[in-house]
Motif scaffolding. Structure first.
Motif, PDB file in Angstrom:
ATOM      1  N   PRO A   1      53.060  41.899 -68.244  1.00 15.80           N
ATOM      2  CA  PRO A   1      52.575  43.255 -68.821  1.00 15.80           C
ATOM      3  C   PRO A   1      53.360  43.449 -69.276  1.00 15.80           C
ATOM      4  N   GLN A   2      52.924  43.666 -70.866  1.00 12.35           N
ATOM      5  CA  GLN A   2      53.796  45.060 -71.656  1.00 12.35           C
ATOM      6  C   GLN A   2      52.616  45.705 -71.981  1.00 12.35           C
ATOM      7  N   LEU A   3      53.160  46.723 -73.272  1.00 16.85           N
ATOM      8  CA  LEU A   3      52.241  48.050 -73.535  1.00 16.85           C
ATOM      9  C   LEU A   3      51.477  47.281 -74.878  1.00 16.85           C
ATOM     10  N   ASN A   4      50.212  47.438 -74.814  1.00 18.28           N
ATOM     11  CA  ASN A   4      50.047  47.014 -76.021  1.00 18.28           C
ATOM     12  C   ASN A   4      50.291  47.481 -77.402  1.00 18.28           C
ATOM     13  N   ASN A   5      50.396  46.680 -77.942  1.00 17.50           N
ATOM     14  CA  ASN A   5      51.199  46.718 -79.848  1.00 17.50           C
ATOM     15  C   ASN A   5      52.725  47.452 -79.432  1.00 17.50           C
ATOM     16  N   TYR A   6      53.100  47.152 -78.742  1.00 16.85           N
ATOM     17  CA  TYR A   6      54.554  47.690 -78.413  1.00 16.85           C
ATOM     18  C   TYR A   6      55.582  47.537 -79.230  1.00 16.85           C
TER      19      TYR A   6
ATOM     20  N   PRO B   1      42.363  45.018 -68.180  1.00 17.76           N
ATOM     21  CA  PRO B   1      42.230  47.114 -67.206  1.00 17.76           C
ATOM     22  C   PRO B   1      42.404  47.590 -65.895  1.00 17.76           C
ATOM     23  N   TYR B   2      43.092  49.205 -66.058  1.00 15.46           N
ATOM     24  CA  TYR B   2      43.019  48.952 -65.206  1.00 15.46           C
ATOM     25  C   TYR B   2      42.171  49.401 -64.192  1.00 15.46           C
ATOM     26  N   THR B   3      41.012  48.746 -63.799  1.00 20.75           N
ATOM     27  CA  THR B   3      40.219  48.221 -63.031  1.00 20.75           C
ATOM     28  C   THR B   3      41.203  47.711 -61.978  1.00 20.75           C
ATOM     29  N   ASP B   4      41.627  47.104 -62.776  1.00 22.58           N
ATOM     30  CA  ASP B   4      42.586  45.968 -61.746  1.00 22.58           C
ATOM     31  C   ASP B   4      43.504  46.485 -60.835  1.00 22.58           C
ATOM     32  N   ALA B   5      43.683  47.972 -60.899  1.00 22.69           N
ATOM     33  CA  ALA B   5      44.406  48.510 -60.343  1.00 22.69           C
ATOM     34  C   ALA B   5      44.673  48.061 -58.055  1.00 22.69           C
ATOM     35  N   SER B   6      43.313  48.264 -58.318  1.00 24.57           N
ATOM     36  CA  SER B   6      43.224  47.716 -56.854  1.00 24.57           C
ATOM     37  C   SER B   6      43.196  46.074 -56.534  1.00 24.57           C
ATOM     38  N   GLU B   7      43.434  45.320 -57.159  1.00 22.16           N
ATOM     39  CA  GLU B   7      43.758  44.048 -56.674  1.00 22.16           C
ATOM     40  C   GLU B   7      45.538  44.116 -56.539  1.00 22.16           C
ATOM     41  N   LEU B   8      45.955  44.602 -56.656  1.00 23.28           N
ATOM     42  CA  LEU B   8      47.829  44.293 -57.170  1.00 23.28           C
ATOM     43  C   LEU B   8      47.981  43.813 -55.312  1.00 23.28           C
ATOM     44  N   THR B   9      49.500  43.171 -56.287  1.00 21.14           N
ATOM     45  CA  THR B   9      49.614  42.547 -54.086  1.00 21.14           C
ATOM     46  C   THR B   9      51.463  42.973 -54.399  1.00 21.14           C
TER      47      THR B   9
ATOM     48  N   GLU C   1      31.134  54.788 -64.568  1.00 22.21           N
ATOM     49  CA  GLU C   1      30.823  55.196 -66.810  1.00 22.21           C
ATOM     50  C   GLU C   1      31.448  56.225 -66.470  1.00 22.21           C
ATOM     51  N   PHE C   2      32.684  57.350 -66.032  1.00 22.68           N
ATOM     52  CA  PHE C   2      33.438  57.804 -66.726  1.00 22.68           C
ATOM     53  C   PHE C   2      34.666  57.567 -67.030  1.00 22.68           C
ATOM     54  N   THR C   3      35.217  56.062 -66.452  1.00 19.18           N
ATOM     55  CA  THR C   3      36.579  55.363 -66.392  1.00 19.18           C
ATOM     56  C   THR C   3      36.423  54.988 -67.968  1.00 19.18           C
ATOM     57  N   ASN C   4      37.553  55.571 -68.076  1.00 25.19           N
ATOM     58  CA  ASN C   4      38.661  54.644 -69.380  1.00 25.19           C
ATOM     59  C   ASN C   4      39.372  53.308 -69.082  1.00 25.19           C
ATOM     60  N   ILE C   5      38.414  52.015 -68.838  1.00 32.80           N
ATOM     61  CA  ILE C   5      39.536  51.144 -68.153  1.00 32.80           C
ATOM     62  C   ILE C   5      40.511  50.758 -68.895  1.00 32.80           C
ATOM     63  N   HIS C   6      40.637  51.180 -69.995  1.00 28.86           N
ATOM     64  CA  HIS C   6      42.037  50.416 -71.178  1.00 28.86           C
ATOM     65  C   HIS C   6      43.280  51.398 -70.954  1.00 28.86           C
TER      66      HIS C   6
ATOM     67  N   SER D   1      45.773  57.350 -64.983  1.00 32.51           N
ATOM     68  CA  SER D   1      46.922  57.005 -65.802  1.00 32.51           C
ATOM     69  C   SER D   1      47.827  57.673 -66.108  1.00 32.51           C
ATOM     70  N   MET D   2      49.357  57.474 -65.749  1.00 36.06           N
ATOM     71  CA  MET D   2      50.409  57.994 -65.965  1.00 36.06           C
ATOM     72  C   MET D   2      50.622  58.205 -67.445  1.00 36.06           C
ATOM     73  N   THR D   3      49.997  57.709 -68.332  1.00 41.30           N
ATOM     74  CA  THR D   3      50.946  57.432 -70.479  1.00 41.30           C
ATOM     75  C   THR D   3      49.678  58.102 -70.816  1.00 41.30           C
ATOM     76  N   GLY D   4      48.433  57.053 -70.260  1.00 42.43           N
ATOM     77  CA  GLY D   4      47.606  56.262 -70.804  1.00 42.43           C
ATOM     78  C   GLY D   4      47.934  55.696 -71.914  1.00 42.43           C
ATOM     79  N   ALA D   5      48.615  54.681 -72.086  1.00 45.65           N
ATOM     80  CA  ALA D   5      49.208  53.143 -72.142  1.00 45.65           C
ATOM     81  C   ALA D   5      48.032  52.102 -72.025  1.00 45.65           C
TER      82      ALA D   5
END
Ligand SMILES: [Zn+2]
Length: 273
Positions: free
Chosen positions: A198-203, A262-270, A126-131, A185-189
């Motif tokens: 994958p692209q920056l949202n509203n790039y 979502p950042y929570t997908d990071a655990s599934e990077l291959t 619940e602390f996690t901001n996934i976006h 994350s490093m940038t909060g993007a």
């Protein structure tokens, strides 16, 4: 065991145990703290035993952390116990050495990134901001990360007319791995799944701001963040490699076009360890 008595160095005899309240400057910040010591009833001189001096160090560290909105050693210890975790158990979850947990609980000050990681593991998702990946969006930091990547790649990622086709993918990996390994994350993007990866949202709204941003105003990269950037450059020394890798990621493939990843997908990077 009888308490050792402290005697006043000015020859006034025994000193008395006392509670000491002080303000000090620590890492450029004024902090107030309370600790135990001895005082001479005659001349007022204060002194501390070795154990008391250690307690004072912890009190200063905790006062500083409280002020900087970092978890204190006390809080880390208490929240860890509430979760039923041993120091080793928490270390395993965070993929850090147990010595780090011990040091943070006894006074060593954790980095902001490690503080996020601690909160994610101790306080739950619940602390996690996934976006945004547990960090407020910082355009100067996007620029800082891009510059760090460019320096190691020996190539420009931020070109005049470019839409960050490659740069955004390097950034995405940097942000995702930082979230996965460090808890923030490093940038909060925010990132979206676009047809070309994958692209920056509203790039399109961000790109000019990124070009104009002053990376010197950003929070400097931590050692852990630098290591992540180096591992990305090692894995993808050429732009086409990061582009192709991103297109093999299941977390991009399964996201509907335009949807946030979502950042929570990071655990599934291959494509990167
Ligand atoms: Zn004295």
């Amino acid at each position: 065991m009888p308490m050792k008595e402290m005697t006043c160095p000015k020859g006034h005899g025994n000193m008395k145990p006392t509670r000491i309240e002080r303000t000090t400057t620590f890492r450029g910040v004024d902090v107030g703290y309370k600790t135990d010591g001895y005082a001479c009833p005659l001349c007022g001189l204060e002194a501390a035993t070795v154990a008391q001096a250690g307690k004072t160090q912890r009190a200063i560290s905790d006062a500083y952390r409280k002020k900087m909105d970092l978890l204190t050693g006390e809080e880390i210890r208490r929240q860890r116990k509430e979760k039923g975790l041993t120091q080793q158990g928490l270390a395993d979850l965070m993929k850090v050495g147990v010595a780090s947990i011990k040091r943070w609980e006894t006074g060593l000050i954790q980095s902001k990134a490690m503080d996020h990681a601690l909160r994610v593991h101790l306080q739950g998702p619940e602390f996690t901001n996934i976006h945004s990946g547990n960090r407020e969006l910082s355009i100067p930091r996007i620029k800082l990360v891009i510059r760090a990547l460019e320096k190691r790649l020996r190539r420009r990622l931020l070109k005049k007319t470019d839409k960050m086709l490659f740069g955004a993918k390097y950034l995405w990996y940097a942000d995702m791995l930082a979230f996965r390994n460090l808890g923030a994350s490093m940038t909060g993007a925010e990132y979206a799944a676009l047809p070309y990866g994958p692209q920056l949202n509203n790039y399109s709204d961000l790109i000019d701001e990124i070009k104009k941003a002053d990376e010197k105003s950003a929070e400097p990269l931590s050692e852990e963040e630098m290591r992540i950037i180096e591992s990305i450059v090692k894995a993808f020394p050429r732009e086409q490699m990061v582009y192709d890798a991103a297109h093999r990621e299941v977390v991009w493939k399964r996201a509907p076009v335009g949807a946030p990843i979502p950042y929570t997908d990071a655990s599934e990077l291959t494509e990167i360890g």
